[in-house]
Design a protein around this motif. Sequence first.
Motif: not given
Length: 326
Positions: A28-29, A89, A101
């Motif tokens: 997911g990153q 971020t 993410p």
Amino acid sequence: MKAVVCKAWGLPDSLVVEQVAAPVAGPGQVLLDVKAAGVNFPDVLIIQGKYQFKPELPFTPGSELSGVVSALGEGVTNVKLGDRVIAFTAQGAFAQQIVVPAQAVMPMPPGMDFDTAAAITLTYGTSHHAVVDRAALKAGETMLVLGAAGGVGLAAIEIGKALGARVIAAASTDDKLAVCREHGADATINYSNEDLREAIKAATDGKGPDVIYDPVGGIYAEPAFRSIGWRGRYLVVGFANGDIPKLPLNLTLLKGASLMGVFWGEFAKREPKANMAAMRELMGWLAEGKIRPRISGRYALEQTAQALNDMAARKVTGKVVIVPDA
């Protein structure tokens, strides 16, 4: 890779630039090669442990950036390798690479340069949330912007003009006020050599502004709030002056006025769909030329302390960026 590291709470000169392990994108990153990172006043406070949240030491400061996708974690489908993106971020932007993410990135509009892309999320996001969402500024109303030559201040001016409002810019030097006029301010106040209350009264024909945008706090807050118009909305954006003001609450009663807190980071986290809608509107205004971020300086990674010192000393107009590969 190289990164700026804060190892202990302190002033910008305590930061170090050193080689650290390259980050790896997990599920997911995405891994980004950082091309530019925006510098903001909260960065000055975060490294001193004076902001709303404290990262665990050691950490790399910096919260907004533009870059290129260089690796994808498992399950990421919204971006691909080589995409030019904007990201926001909690920390880590003052480095050559960063993992974020996947949902924290958005594509850069065609034709946008990396410096501009790194300068739009926090300042324009904050000012859009403040002026549009919280204050609901309307065409024909008047907004006073304190600290108007800074990043969020210039953004507020441009957003106010995009909405059809009259904007009064207040700043500490004539040079800064000239920048404000370049970005659309209808009237200006130099609060270093003018009586703020009298100047506001003169600029509004005694009615007072409908909205006051205050990222400064300190000694300017009370005279500004005493000058607000009936049913006025006072936006508490930050405290660049260093002091958190204590306002007599009877003033809200006398003016039928509202004090409104503005914390864009929390808004973006709690209301991501509303934040993305705001970003889409900002990108539309950017394409139309209604907003145009001012980049007044570029610093190499090794000059990050100087960039933060310049920000703290209020030497910056608009935005400055860190360019890791400069």
